[in-house]
Structures are given as structure tokens and as C-alpha cells.
Scaffold this motif. Sequence first.
Motif, PDB file in Angstrom:
ATOM      1  N   ALA A  23      -5.573  -0.354   1.444  1.00 19.39           N
ATOM      2  CA  ALA A  23      -6.212   0.630   0.673  1.00 19.39           C
ATOM      3  C   ALA A  23      -6.898   1.371   1.548  1.00 19.39           C
ATOM      4  O   ALA A  23      -7.919   1.105   2.320  1.00 19.39           O
ATOM      5  CB  ALA A  23      -6.920   0.327  -0.616  1.00 19.39           C
ATOM      6  N   VAL A  24      -6.576   2.954   1.662  1.00 26.43           N
ATOM      7  CA  VAL A  24      -7.429   3.916   2.273  1.00 26.43           C
ATOM      8  C   VAL A  24      -8.021   4.683   1.181  1.00 26.43           C
ATOM      9  O   VAL A  24      -7.238   5.682   0.617  1.00 26.43           O
ATOM     10  CB  VAL A  24      -6.653   4.624   3.263  1.00 26.43           C
ATOM     11  CG1 VAL A  24      -7.405   5.911   4.033  1.00 26.43           C
ATOM     12  CG2 VAL A  24      -5.975   3.667   4.398  1.00 26.43           C
ATOM     13  N   GLY A  25      -9.316   4.372   0.920  1.00 24.31           N
ATOM     14  CA  GLY A  25      -9.791   5.211  -0.305  1.00 24.31           C
ATOM     15  C   GLY A  25      -8.929   4.775  -1.802  1.00 24.31           C
ATOM     16  O   GLY A  25      -8.867   3.531  -1.663  1.00 24.31           O
ATOM     17  N   ASP A  26      -8.548   5.697  -2.247  1.00 22.21           N
ATOM     18  CA  ASP A  26      -7.554   5.261  -3.498  1.00 22.21           C
ATOM     19  C   ASP A  26      -6.108   5.235  -3.204  1.00 22.21           C
ATOM     20  O   ASP A  26      -5.335   5.122  -3.924  1.00 22.21           O
ATOM     21  CB  ASP A  26      -7.695   6.301  -4.478  1.00 22.21           C
ATOM     22  CG  ASP A  26      -9.220   6.192  -4.982  1.00 22.21           C
ATOM     23  OD1 ASP A  26      -9.980   5.023  -5.096  1.00 22.21           O
ATOM     24  OD2 ASP A  26      -9.801   7.335  -5.676  1.00 22.21           O
ATOM     25  N   ASP A  27      -5.792   5.631  -1.824  1.00 24.01           N
ATOM     26  CA  ASP A  27      -4.365   5.606  -1.496  1.00 24.01           C
ATOM     27  C   ASP A  27      -3.687   4.397  -0.998  1.00 24.01           C
ATOM     28  O   ASP A  27      -4.521   3.707  -0.122  1.00 24.01           O
ATOM     29  CB  ASP A  27      -4.161   6.771  -0.554  1.00 24.01           C
ATOM     30  CG  ASP A  27      -4.378   8.201  -0.891  1.00 24.01           C
ATOM     31  OD1 ASP A  27      -4.439   8.365  -2.284  1.00 24.01           O
ATOM     32  OD2 ASP A  27      -4.784   9.093  -0.259  1.00 24.01           O
ATOM     33  N   ALA A  28      -2.663   3.912  -1.161  1.00 22.43           N
ATOM     34  CA  ALA A  28      -2.078   2.677  -0.666  1.00 22.43           C
ATOM     35  C   ALA A  28      -1.243   2.989   0.515  1.00 22.43           C
ATOM     36  O   ALA A  28      -0.504   3.817   0.555  1.00 22.43           O
ATOM     37  CB  ALA A  28      -1.311   1.882  -1.972  1.00 22.43           C
ATOM     38  N   PHE A  29      -1.182   2.226   1.476  1.00 22.83           N
ATOM     39  CA  PHE A  29      -0.183   2.130   2.489  1.00 22.83           C
ATOM     40  C   PHE A  29       0.163   0.669   2.613  1.00 22.83           C
ATOM     41  O   PHE A  29      -0.399  -0.029   2.432  1.00 22.83           O
ATOM     42  CB  PHE A  29      -1.006   2.388   4.064  1.00 22.83           C
ATOM     43  CG  PHE A  29      -1.243   3.728   4.021  1.00 22.83           C
ATOM     44  CD1 PHE A  29      -0.866   4.623   4.986  1.00 22.83           C
ATOM     45  CD2 PHE A  29      -2.468   4.303   3.494  1.00 22.83           C
ATOM     46  CE1 PHE A  29      -1.019   6.102   5.000  1.00 22.83           C
ATOM     47  CE2 PHE A  29      -2.977   5.763   3.410  1.00 22.83           C
ATOM     48  CZ  PHE A  29      -1.991   6.406   4.276  1.00 22.83           C
ATOM     49  N   HIS A  30       1.646   0.518   3.166  1.00 21.50           N
ATOM     50  CA  HIS A  30       2.442  -0.480   3.483  1.00 21.50           C
ATOM     51  C   HIS A  30       2.601  -0.720   4.999  1.00 21.50           C
ATOM     52  O   HIS A  30       3.123   0.432   5.435  1.00 21.50           O
ATOM     53  CB  HIS A  30       3.662  -0.685   2.538  1.00 21.50           C
ATOM     54  CG  HIS A  30       3.269  -0.631   1.195  1.00 21.50           C
ATOM     55  ND1 HIS A  30       2.936   0.744   0.268  1.00 21.50           N
ATOM     56  CD2 HIS A  30       2.923  -1.519   0.303  1.00 21.50           C
ATOM     57  CE1 HIS A  30       2.667   0.312  -0.834  1.00 21.50           C
ATOM     58  NE2 HIS A  30       2.785  -0.888  -1.003  1.00 21.50           N
TER      59      HIS A  30
END
Length: 133
Positions: A23-30
Motif C-alpha cells: 500500500a502506498v497511501g490508499d493505493d495498492a501496488f503489486h
Amino acid sequence: MNTLQATITDITSSQYLSCIRVAVGDDAFHLLLAEPSNKDELIHTPATLAFKETEVILLKDAAQTTANIQRATVQKIERGMVLSQITLLYQETTLTALVPTLTFELLGITNGDDVSWMVQPSEISLLRGQHGI
């Protein structure tokens, strides 16, 4: 090199690969890593995502066809003969994209535009502490 501060939220691991969600803030990365990872030790720990400027792909319009697509605002454009450098503001972080000038001109992006950007999961490195994960 672009970097983002993240928190590890999930890990799926096999004998040779790991798919890590952060999680970067409220954003998801894979991310895809070519190594197994211990979920119990790493879940909820801070990490730094790192990716090259040449791995940032810009899109004029939003598209949800793959992981790691986010929105940012164009802060600065420096056109070169072969490559153009585009400075983006994502959340509170400045990111840089280096894209072929001919391709960039086809997008019709200007300063102040809200754009989508993405990085393939296999092109992101995960850094923890001094030595990676």
C-alpha cells in the motif's frame, strides 16, 4: 530512480517466486520477486518501492487493464530530441518518466494534465532496510 514509501500488505509465495501487495497511501501496488518471501515476518512492515524512470508508462486516459495504474498531475515537461522527461506529482511525491519523444507527442499531454501512469509488477524493486527484502 523513482522511489515510493509503502507498507507490505500481503504476500503469496511459491518455491521460487513471490507476489507482493503493498500500500502506498490508499493505493495498492503489486510486485513480482524472483525469490520466496516469508509472509509472517514481512506483513505490515514498511518498505520502499524503486523503479527506473524508463519503466514508467504514461496514458492520457485512465485504463484498468493491468496492475499498478495510478493517477498523477504533470508538473513539468522537458522535450529532447530522442527522449522526453516528464515530471509527475503522485500523492505528495515527485516521479520522473523518460519516454521516447515521438511517442510522447502522440499522447498530447501538456503541463497540468491529469494522467494515468503505470509500472509493470516485474519492474519494481522492493527495498527494506539497507539490503532489500
